[in-house]
Enzyme design. Sequence first.
Site, short mmCIF file in Angstrom:
data_model
loop_
_atom_site.label_atom_id
_atom_site.label_comp_id
_atom_site.label_asym_id
_atom_site.label_seq_id
_atom_site.Cartn_x
_atom_site.Cartn_y
_atom_site.Cartn_z
N LYS A 61 33.58 71.55 -18.28
CA LYS A 61 33.11 72.73 -18.11
C LYS A 61 32.96 73.33 -16.78
CE LYS A 61 30.54 72.59 -22.43
NZ LYS A 61 29.14 72.00 -23.16
N GLN A 91 23.22 70.69 -22.09
CA GLN A 91 24.27 69.91 -22.93
C GLN A 91 23.46 69.37 -24.05
OE1 GLN A 91 27.33 70.41 -23.16
NE2 GLN A 91 27.73 68.77 -24.57
N ASP A 126 25.09 79.77 -24.03
CA ASP A 126 25.47 79.11 -25.45
C ASP A 126 25.10 79.88 -26.59
OD1 ASP A 126 26.54 76.53 -25.44
OD2 ASP A 126 24.58 75.44 -24.65
N1 GUN Z 1 27.06 70.01 -27.66
C1 GUN Z 1 28.20 69.96 -28.66
N2 GUN Z 1 28.73 71.43 -28.51
C2 GUN Z 1 27.86 71.95 -27.53
C3 GUN Z 1 27.88 73.34 -27.12
O1 GUN Z 1 28.48 74.14 -27.50
N3 GUN Z 1 26.80 73.55 -26.32
C4 GUN Z 1 26.07 72.65 -25.77
N4 GUN Z 1 25.07 73.12 -24.85
N5 GUN Z 1 25.91 71.34 -26.18
C5 GUN Z 1 26.73 71.07 -27.36
#
Ligand code: GUN
Length: 295
Positions: A54, A98, A121
């Site tokens: 990211k 995350q 998100d």
């Molecule tokens: N863990 C797995 N997929 C995601 C996601 O799309 N966003 C976040 N914040 N954590 C994740």
Amino acid sequence: MTAQIISGTEVAKEIREELKQEIAELKAKHNLVPGLATVLVGEDPASQVYVGQKEKTCIALGIYSERHDLPVKTTQQELMALVDKLNKDARIHGILVQLPLPKHINETEVLYNINPKKDVDGFHPVNLGKLMIGEPDYIPCTPHGIQELLVRSGTKIDGAEVVVVGRSNIVGKPIANILLQKKPGANATVTICHTGTRDLAFHTRRADILIVAAGKPKAITADMVKEGVVVIDVGVNRIGKSESGKDILVGDVDFEGVKEKAKAITPVPGGVGPMTITMLMLNTLRAAKLAAGLI
Ligand code: GUN
């Protein structure tokens, strides 16, 4: 029939080029640089890889990126305090915590604490509620990426029988909601299957579009699909290491068998994964424009 392979890598590249251009224009015209803060608690190797990807993509597209790595023993209060600080920081338009978080942390409470305007998100209940009524500010990244893959691969969604396998809050429930809206790129008949479903194959065999987020390798085999189905495989399962020490990844679908019957199918890796990150970048750009009153 051998299926068309829907390359998430290629579609993501296309969208990233569009975003890069728009971000450069935003800087030139409005002196505005979108900013994303990522928060990682603990040392889960997969999460470290995701957060690293990211951060790298932000830099490549011209987004300001700020990474907060916290030790696994971080308390609920410490994490909430960091989210508070980021909520008030004008350089930061999007906050991504995350998941999964360590067991001693209340995930829901943390997600509730993110300002919905910075919730790139799309996991805050306010944003999920808006999505459900068809008026989203932010569409969660993985489901949004799935919709884009379907649209850009020319798949007919309007009137299609869509079967979703998996009812998670971050994939199954939101993708079902997105595809049932009365809108372009949606308007499907949607069935959600889960661990309580009595006869999974009965449902999956009816699907024109099959979206699988079950978290289980080979959950879907060739005998469970009809000829001409379009398959989106959201699974990421690590089944071992290669000789060079790299993780071996497989999806939730038996790719080799199912591709002989499908009209189109996404690979793992290189399918949904690159799309998730790309849609996060799109949401961060959107957050910056919303904050500046440009949309
Ligand atoms: N863990 C797995 N997929 C995601 C996601 O799309 N966003 C976040 N914040 N954590 C994740």
